[in-house]
Design a protein around this motif. Structure first.
Motif, PDB file in Angstrom:
ATOM      1  N   LEU A  68       0.849  -1.189   0.000  1.00 30.01           N
ATOM      2  CA  LEU A  68       0.000   0.000   0.000  1.00 30.01           C
ATOM      3  C   LEU A  68       0.883   1.237   0.000  1.00 30.01           C
ATOM      4  O   LEU A  68       1.755   1.393   0.855  1.00 30.01           O
ATOM      5  N   LYS A  69       0.645   2.101  -0.992  1.00 27.13           N
ATOM      6  CA  LYS A  69       1.461   3.307  -1.137  1.00 27.13           C
ATOM      7  C   LYS A  69       0.569   4.520  -1.339  1.00 27.13           C
ATOM      8  O   LYS A  69      -0.463   4.438  -1.995  1.00 27.13           O
ATOM      9  N   ILE A  70       0.998   5.642  -0.780  1.00 26.76           N
ATOM     10  CA  ILE A  70       0.355   6.912  -1.099  1.00 26.76           C
ATOM     11  C   ILE A  70       0.808   7.262  -2.506  1.00 26.76           C
ATOM     12  O   ILE A  70       2.006   7.361  -2.774  1.00 26.76           O
ATOM     13  N   VAL A  71      -0.138   7.429  -3.420  1.00 32.75           N
ATOM     14  CA  VAL A  71       0.227   7.707  -4.807  1.00 32.75           C
ATOM     15  C   VAL A  71      -0.161   9.123  -5.240  1.00 32.75           C
ATOM     16  O   VAL A  71       0.396   9.641  -6.206  1.00 32.75           O
ATOM     17  N   ARG A  72      -1.111   9.734  -4.536  1.00 32.82           N
ATOM     18  CA  ARG A  72      -1.542  11.082  -4.884  1.00 32.82           C
ATOM     19  C   ARG A  72      -1.886  11.877  -3.634  1.00 32.82           C
ATOM     20  O   ARG A  72      -2.474  11.330  -2.694  1.00 32.82           O
ATOM     21  N   ILE A  73      -1.516  13.130  -3.644  1.00 30.87           N
ATOM     22  CA  ILE A  73      -1.944  14.092  -2.623  1.00 30.87           C
ATOM     23  C   ILE A  73      -2.600  15.241  -3.374  1.00 30.87           C
ATOM     24  O   ILE A  73      -2.015  15.796  -4.308  1.00 30.87           O
ATOM     25  N   ASN A  74      -3.817  15.570  -2.973  1.00 32.28           N
ATOM     26  CA  ASN A  74      -4.580  16.648  -3.598  1.00 32.28           C
ATOM     27  C   ASN A  74      -4.801  17.747  -2.561  1.00 32.28           C
ATOM     28  O   ASN A  74      -5.339  17.481  -1.487  1.00 32.28           O
ATOM     29  N   VAL A  75      -4.388  18.956  -2.881  1.00 31.35           N
ATOM     30  CA  VAL A  75      -4.530  20.081  -1.961  1.00 31.35           C
ATOM     31  C   VAL A  75      -5.402  21.136  -2.628  1.00 31.35           C
ATOM     32  O   VAL A  75      -5.110  21.577  -3.744  1.00 31.35           O
ATOM     33  N   HIS A  76      -6.465  21.528  -1.936  1.00 27.10           N
ATOM     34  CA  HIS A  76      -7.345  22.590  -2.432  1.00 27.10           C
ATOM     35  C   HIS A  76      -7.280  23.735  -1.426  1.00 27.10           C
ATOM     36  O   HIS A  76      -7.675  23.590  -0.275  1.00 27.10           O
ATOM     37  N   TYR A  77      -6.731  24.864  -1.874  1.00 28.61           N
ATOM     38  CA  TYR A  77      -6.598  26.048  -1.031  1.00 28.61           C
ATOM     39  C   TYR A  77      -7.791  26.969  -1.243  1.00 28.61           C
ATOM     40  O   TYR A  77      -8.269  27.128  -2.367  1.00 28.61           O
ATOM     41  N   ASN A  78      -8.229  27.605  -0.157  1.00 23.52           N
ATOM     42  CA  ASN A  78      -9.235  28.661  -0.201  1.00 23.52           C
ATOM     43  C   ASN A  78      -8.591  29.903   0.379  1.00 23.52           C
ATOM     44  O   ASN A  78      -8.010  29.847   1.475  1.00 23.52           O
ATOM     45  N   LEU A  79      -8.693  31.001  -0.340  1.00 24.66           N
ATOM     46  CA  LEU A  79      -8.053  32.238   0.081  1.00 24.66           C
ATOM     47  C   LEU A  79      -8.999  33.408  -0.118  1.00 24.66           C
ATOM     48  O   LEU A  79      -9.524  33.617  -1.217  1.00 24.66           O
ATOM     49  N   LYS A  80      -9.219  34.152   0.938  1.00 22.84           N
ATOM     50  CA  LYS A  80     -10.038  35.368   0.880  1.00 22.84           C
ATOM     51  C   LYS A  80      -9.069  36.542   0.823  1.00 22.84           C
ATOM     52  O   LYS A  80      -8.179  36.661   1.680  1.00 22.84           O
TER      53      LYS A  80
ATOM     54  N   ILE B 287       5.250  10.697  -5.379  1.00 20.66           N
ATOM     55  CA  ILE B 287       3.827  10.937  -5.162  1.00 20.66           C
ATOM     56  C   ILE B 287       3.383  12.080  -6.065  1.00 20.66           C
ATOM     57  O   ILE B 287       4.021  13.131  -6.100  1.00 20.66           O
ATOM     58  N   THR B 288       2.293  11.872  -6.778  1.00 21.95           N
ATOM     59  CA  THR B 288       1.739  12.939  -7.618  1.00 21.95           C
ATOM     60  C   THR B 288       1.045  13.955  -6.719  1.00 21.95           C
ATOM     61  O   THR B 288       0.208  13.586  -5.886  1.00 21.95           O
ATOM     62  N   ILE B 289       1.398  15.214  -6.865  1.00 19.50           N
ATOM     63  CA  ILE B 289       0.787  16.279  -6.075  1.00 19.50           C
ATOM     64  C   ILE B 289      -0.018  17.168  -7.004  1.00 19.50           C
ATOM     65  O   ILE B 289       0.508  17.684  -7.998  1.00 19.50           O
ATOM     66  N   THR B 290      -1.303  17.316  -6.689  1.00 17.68           N
ATOM     67  CA  THR B 290      -2.125  18.271  -7.418  1.00 17.68           C
ATOM     68  C   THR B 290      -2.554  19.347  -6.427  1.00 17.68           C
ATOM     69  O   THR B 290      -2.687  19.090  -5.225  1.00 17.68           O
ATOM     70  N   HIS B 291      -2.730  20.551  -6.939  1.00 13.78           N
ATOM     71  CA  HIS B 291      -3.147  21.640  -6.064  1.00 13.78           C
ATOM     72  C   HIS B 291      -3.979  22.629  -6.847  1.00 13.78           C
ATOM     73  O   HIS B 291      -3.750  22.851  -8.035  1.00 13.78           O
ATOM     74  N   THR B 292      -4.969  23.175  -6.169  1.00 15.78           N
ATOM     75  CA  THR B 292      -5.841  24.186  -6.761  1.00 15.78           C
ATOM     76  C   THR B 292      -5.975  25.335  -5.775  1.00 15.78           C
ATOM     77  O   THR B 292      -5.812  25.153  -4.561  1.00 15.78           O
ATOM     78  N   LEU B 293      -6.277  26.498  -6.310  1.00 20.07           N
ATOM     79  CA  LEU B 293      -6.468  27.690  -5.483  1.00 20.07           C
ATOM     80  C   LEU B 293      -7.796  28.329  -5.831  1.00 20.07           C
ATOM     81  O   LEU B 293      -8.034  28.683  -6.994  1.00 20.07           O
ATOM     82  N   GLU B 294      -8.648  28.438  -4.845  1.00 17.69           N
ATOM     83  CA  GLU B 294      -9.919  29.128  -5.008  1.00 17.69           C
ATOM     84  C   GLU B 294      -9.830  30.452  -4.270  1.00 17.69           C
ATOM     85  O   GLU B 294      -9.556  30.490  -3.069  1.00 17.69           O
ATOM     86  N   MET B 295     -10.021  31.538  -5.016  1.00 16.83           N
ATOM     87  CA  MET B 295      -9.921  32.862  -4.416  1.00 16.83           C
ATOM     88  C   MET B 295     -11.304  33.508  -4.333  1.00 16.83           C
ATOM     89  O   MET B 295     -12.079  33.431  -5.288  1.00 16.83           O
ATOM     90  N   VAL B 296     -11.548  34.123  -3.192  1.00 19.90           N
ATOM     91  CA  VAL B 296     -12.799  34.831  -2.963  1.00 19.90           C
ATOM     92  C   VAL B 296     -12.445  36.273  -2.611  1.00 19.90           C
ATOM     93  O   VAL B 296     -11.591  36.512  -1.760  1.00 19.90           O
TER      94      VAL B 296
END
Length: 90
Positions: free
Chosen positions: A36-48, A78-87
């Motif tokens: 068992l391996k961690i293969v992906r980390i997904n980070v979703h940022y929220n920023l005001k 490990i594949t790292i994905t990241h998104t940024l949601e701005m408000v």
């Protein structure tokens, strides 16, 4: 990762207090050849933030991962994905 992005944002005078900045992190674990391996980390940022700081935030987001010790330590395994949601701050 979150701390590194906060530091880069701070250099651009963008505040990252708890009520303005948060991240949701998920990951995927898979069986790889019986291990068992961690293969992906997904980070979703929220920023005001103020509307006039959006371009600075986008620039920070597009560059912070190269400065992040944690990400750089695992990025080849490990594949790292990241998104940024701005408000916009009202």
């Amino acid at each position: 990762m979150m701390g590194t992005l906060a530091g880069v944002l701070a250099k651009k005078k963008i505040r990252t207090f708890q009520d303005r900045y948060m991240a949701t992190v998920t990951g995927d674990i898979e069986d790889v050849s019986g291990v068992l391996k961690i293969v992906r980390i997904n980070v979703h940022y929220n920023l005001k933030l103020p509307a006039d700081k959006r371009a600075d935030a986008e620039e920070a987001f597009n560059n912070y991962i190269t400065l992040c010790p944690a990400a750089q330590s695992v990025i080849e395994a490990i594949t790292i994905t990241h998104t940024l949601e701005m408000v916009n701050d009202v």
